[in-house]
Design a protein around this motif. Structure first.
Motif, PDB file in Angstrom:
ATOM      1  N   ILE A  38       7.175   6.551   0.519  1.00 21.88           N
ATOM      2  CA  ILE A  38       5.879   6.571  -0.168  1.00 21.88           C
ATOM      3  C   ILE A  38       4.768   6.218   0.827  1.00 21.88           C
ATOM      4  CG2 ILE A  38       4.447   5.393  -1.900  1.00 21.88           C
ATOM      5  CD1 ILE A  38       7.016   5.017  -3.585  1.00 21.88           C
ATOM      6  N   ALA A  39       5.062   5.268   1.726  1.00 22.07           N
ATOM      7  CA  ALA A  39       4.048   4.818   2.702  1.00 22.07           C
ATOM      8  C   ALA A  39       3.598   5.937   3.635  1.00 22.07           C
ATOM      9  CB  ALA A  39       4.587   3.644   3.506  1.00 22.07           C
ATOM     10  N   LEU A  40       4.477   6.918   3.868  1.00 25.13           N
ATOM     11  CA  LEU A  40       4.095   8.041   4.738  1.00 25.13           C
ATOM     12  C   LEU A  40       3.031   8.916   4.081  1.00 25.13           C
ATOM     13  CD1 LEU A  40       7.644   9.187   5.952  1.00 25.13           C
ATOM     14  CD2 LEU A  40       6.051   7.619   7.077  1.00 25.13           C
ATOM     15  N   GLY A  41       3.032   8.932   2.733  1.00 29.38           N
ATOM     16  CA  GLY A  41       2.033   9.719   2.013  1.00 29.38           C
ATOM     17  C   GLY A  41       0.833   8.894   1.611  1.00 29.38           C
ATOM     18  N   SER A  42       1.073   7.593   1.363  1.00 29.28           N
ATOM     19  CA  SER A  42      -0.013   6.756   0.879  1.00 29.28           C
ATOM     20  C   SER A  42       0.324   5.271   1.003  1.00 29.28           C
ATOM     21  CB  SER A  42      -0.311   7.075  -0.600  1.00 29.28           C
ATOM     22  OG  SER A  42      -1.221   6.125  -1.101  1.00 29.28           O
ATOM     23  N   PRO A  43      -0.191   4.585   2.006  1.00 29.16           N
ATOM     24  CA  PRO A  43       0.008   3.133   2.109  1.00 29.16           C
ATOM     25  C   PRO A  43      -0.497   2.391   0.867  1.00 29.16           C
ATOM     26  CG  PRO A  43      -0.827   4.011   4.180  1.00 29.16           C
ATOM     27  CD  PRO A  43      -0.897   5.136   3.187  1.00 29.16           C
ATOM     28  N   THR A  44      -1.571   2.873   0.254  1.00 29.86           N
ATOM     29  CA  THR A  44      -2.087   2.221  -0.959  1.00 29.86           C
ATOM     30  C   THR A  44      -1.056   2.271  -2.084  1.00 29.86           C
ATOM     31  OG1 THR A  44      -4.317   2.936  -0.347  1.00 29.86           O
ATOM     32  CG2 THR A  44      -3.979   2.186  -2.625  1.00 29.86           C
ATOM     33  N   LEU A  45      -0.435   3.431  -2.274  1.00 28.31           N
ATOM     34  CA  LEU A  45       0.565   3.540  -3.341  1.00 28.31           C
ATOM     35  C   LEU A  45       1.829   2.764  -2.985  1.00 28.31           C
ATOM     36  CD1 LEU A  45       0.105   7.272  -4.443  1.00 28.31           C
ATOM     37  CD2 LEU A  45      -0.869   5.201  -5.470  1.00 28.31           C
ATOM     38  N   TRP A  46       2.150   2.674  -1.699  1.00 26.22           N
ATOM     39  CA  TRP A  46       3.302   1.860  -1.301  1.00 26.22           C
ATOM     40  C   TRP A  46       3.033   0.378  -1.569  1.00 26.22           C
ATOM     41  CZ3 TRP A  46       8.136   1.636  -1.075  1.00 26.22           C
ATOM     42  CH2 TRP A  46       8.810   0.671  -0.326  1.00 26.22           C
ATOM     43  N   ALA A  47       1.816  -0.081  -1.296  1.00 26.11           N
ATOM     44  CA  ALA A  47       1.466  -1.473  -1.606  1.00 26.11           C
ATOM     45  C   ALA A  47       1.592  -1.730  -3.105  1.00 26.11           C
ATOM     46  CB  ALA A  47       0.040  -1.776  -1.128  1.00 26.11           C
ATOM     47  N   ALA A  48       1.168  -0.750  -3.924  1.00 22.34           N
ATOM     48  CA  ALA A  48       1.304  -0.903  -5.378  1.00 22.34           C
ATOM     49  C   ALA A  48       2.780  -0.964  -5.761  1.00 22.34           C
ATOM     50  CB  ALA A  48       0.599   0.247  -6.101  1.00 22.34           C
ATOM     51  N   ALA A  49       3.600  -0.122  -5.141  1.00 20.61           N
ATOM     52  CA  ALA A  49       5.039  -0.137  -5.438  1.00 20.61           C
ATOM     53  C   ALA A  49       5.631  -1.498  -5.099  1.00 20.61           C
ATOM     54  CB  ALA A  49       5.751   0.970  -4.651  1.00 20.61           C
ATOM     55  N   GLU A  50       5.208  -2.088  -3.982  1.00 19.23           N
ATOM     56  CA  GLU A  50       5.730  -3.405  -3.606  1.00 19.23           C
ATOM     57  C   GLU A  50       5.326  -4.473  -4.629  1.00 19.23           C
ATOM     58  OE1 GLU A  50       4.560  -3.521   0.715  1.00 19.23           O
ATOM     59  OE2 GLU A  50       6.717  -3.883   0.914  1.00 19.23           O
ATOM     60  N   THR A  51       4.141  -4.328  -5.197  1.00 19.76           N
ATOM     61  CA  THR A  51       3.724  -5.241  -6.270  1.00 19.76           C
ATOM     62  C   THR A  51       4.630  -5.084  -7.495  1.00 19.76           C
ATOM     63  OG1 THR A  51       1.438  -5.106  -5.488  1.00 19.76           O
ATOM     64  CG2 THR A  51       1.774  -5.905  -7.742  1.00 19.76           C
ATOM     65  N   ILE A  62      -2.659  -5.409  -9.185  1.00 15.26           N
ATOM     66  CA  ILE A  62      -3.159  -4.191  -8.521  1.00 15.26           C
ATOM     67  C   ILE A  62      -4.656  -4.056  -8.797  1.00 15.26           C
ATOM     68  CG2 ILE A  62      -3.060  -1.656  -8.575  1.00 15.26           C
ATOM     69  CD1 ILE A  62       0.012  -1.984  -9.028  1.00 15.26           C
ATOM     70  N   GLY A  63      -5.020  -4.129 -10.066  1.00 14.11           N
ATOM     71  CA  GLY A  63      -6.431  -4.172 -10.446  1.00 14.11           C
ATOM     72  C   GLY A  63      -7.211  -2.906 -10.141  1.00 14.11           C
ATOM     73  N   GLY A  64      -8.469  -2.903 -10.591  1.00 19.06           N
ATOM     74  CA  GLY A  64      -9.415  -1.849 -10.228  1.00 19.06           C
ATOM     75  C   GLY A  64      -9.029  -0.466 -10.709  1.00 19.06           C
ATOM     76  N   ARG A  65      -9.507   0.546  -9.976  1.00 13.86           N
ATOM     77  CA  ARG A  65      -9.280   1.952 -10.323  1.00 13.86           C
ATOM     78  C   ARG A  65      -7.803   2.271 -10.451  1.00 13.86           C
ATOM     79  NH1 ARG A  65     -13.118   5.868  -9.096  1.00 13.86           N
ATOM     80  NH2 ARG A  65     -11.498   7.411  -8.676  1.00 13.86           N
ATOM     81  N   LEU A  66      -7.023   1.815  -9.465  1.00 13.00           N
ATOM     82  CA  LEU A  66      -5.620   2.222  -9.426  1.00 13.00           C
ATOM     83  C   LEU A  66      -4.857   1.692 -10.647  1.00 13.00           C
ATOM     84  CD1 LEU A  66      -3.246   3.612  -8.110  1.00 13.00           C
ATOM     85  CD2 LEU A  66      -3.034   1.695  -6.506  1.00 13.00           C
ATOM     86  N   ALA A  67      -5.168   0.484 -11.076  1.00 10.62           N
ATOM     87  CA  ALA A  67      -4.500  -0.052 -12.271  1.00 10.62           C
ATOM     88  C   ALA A  67      -4.849   0.799 -13.494  1.00 10.62           C
ATOM     89  CB  ALA A  67      -4.904  -1.511 -12.484  1.00 10.62           C
ATOM     90  N   ASP A  68      -6.119   1.186 -13.628  1.00 13.29           N
ATOM     91  CA  ASP A  68      -6.513   2.045 -14.754  1.00 13.29           C
ATOM     92  C   ASP A  68      -5.768   3.378 -14.699  1.00 13.29           C
ATOM     93  OD1 ASP A  68      -8.273   0.108 -15.643  1.00 13.29           O
ATOM     94  OD2 ASP A  68     -10.035   1.010 -14.682  1.00 13.29           O
ATOM     95  N   GLN A  69      -5.651   3.930 -13.507  1.00 15.39           N
ATOM     96  CA  GLN A  69      -4.969   5.221 -13.357  1.00 15.39           C
ATOM     97  C   GLN A  69      -3.479   5.107 -13.679  1.00 15.39           C
ATOM     98  OE1 GLN A  69      -6.620   5.434  -9.432  1.00 15.39           O
ATOM     99  NE2 GLN A  69      -7.889   7.225  -9.908  1.00 15.39           N
TER     100      GLN A  69
END
Lengths: 211, 211
Positions: free
Chosen positions: A179-192, B10-17
């Motif tokens: 996931i991190a290769l496509g999106s570090p932001t989404l990988w951080a969310a996955a880790e949460t 996560i919060g913010g935009r991404l949490a809403d999405q």
């Protein structure tokens, strides 16, 4: 098919395309290991593919590189069609290659070969690009494909994280870290999500090293 | 949802999405009147939406006017989301407006309102465009939406053509003739399917005028 006389009457390209679209319907009967969000039943691959297309549409702003979101969505609509012939090989049961890649290549030959040749070749190229994941578009498509089951596992309180007794967060991370290769932001969310799942007892923590 | 602590983190935009994407999962539980092609069960709206996206990708060459196929596919992925709140109103049971339009507008307010505002507005505009069907893209999307259940009804030998005892080919044509607005070629194919269905006894012929 109870009657194909109508297809003979239509004939030509359009008949081939309609045969392909009816064959594709079988994806609704390919059942994945994970459940849908209300926990009532396992997910099928057709509805999974729809959900991924929506993930890509909603989350494209988090791609690490500029992506052509239309190409990403086409890959996600097509990417699992081969399961009609080759079946689904669940990520959480295999962990190793079991010849699935060869079965899927053969399935792609059959399925995309049903279409008029230039259209079948274009779809096949899109599918190959997703499989090899060497383009920014494919890397983001793969990120969506890995992220969606994580959210579903969490919302049902474990899901496929529990199909193997030895399964733990480190193994899950090794299966999904692309996931991190496509999106570090989404990988951080996955880790949460993983941390919350461990805190709730739905995903085992990393094993303690032997003393 | 068993835990939403992770969404707060996560919060913010991404949490809403992510909340929106999990809510959208409920479309997998909205059951349509028609069956899938193997006849084993009724179709749900999520897998139907995936199938329509594939129809559009495969059949775009038959659009009567130039269409932006990416816009068509976005409409098809989004078009039935409102059924999560408003339910499915089967074409073959209603034949008349029963307040569904108002319910769907209210549902669209709720669902697309879950997203960050500019994204929700963009999706809502796409959904409105599909509903009003005044653009070439929307007319072709509507044609796909009408064509797919015709093929499924035929392949299972009747399907929703049999839910009302008085239902016949003339009524079916009145429900689906808008296919011609998006693609005369696909409408001609639909008429071939109807004729074959009548010949096989799966769809009643036009009533004989009283002498």
């Amino acid at each position: 098919m109870k009657s194909s006389a109508w297809l003979d009457q239509i004939g030509g390209r359009l008949a081939d395309q309609m045969r392909f679209l009816l064959e594709a319907d079988r994806l609704k009967g390919v059942i994945r290991l994970n459940h849908i969000a209300d926990g009532s039943r396992r997910e099928n691959t057709a509805e999974h593919s729809w959900h991924l297309a929506l993930f890509a549409m909603v989350l494209s702003e988090y791609a690490i590189e500029p992506v052509d979101i239309w190409r990403v969505v086409q890959m996600l609509i097509l990417h699992d069609l081969v399961e009609i012939e080759a079946g689904d090989t669940p990520l959480h049961l295999t962990l190793t290659d079991t010849g699935q890649a060869e079965r899927e290549q053969a399935a792609a030959d059959i399925l995309f070969g049903m279409l008029p040749s230039e259209q079948g070749q274009a779809f096949r190229a899109m599918w190959d690009e997703f499989e090899t994941a060497e383009s920014a578009d494919a890397r983001f498509a793969k990120a969506c494909d890995r992220l969606q089951p994580i959210l579903l596992n969490h919302v049902v309180g474990g899901g496929t994280w529990n199909v193997r007794p030895d399964f733990n967060i480190e193994m899950e991370k090794s299966l999904t870290q692309r996931i991190a290769l496509g999106s570090p932001t989404l990988w951080a969310a996955a880790e949460t999500v993983f941390a919350d799942a461990v805190a709730n007892g739905w995903l085992k923590p990393a094993p303690t090293p032997a003393a």
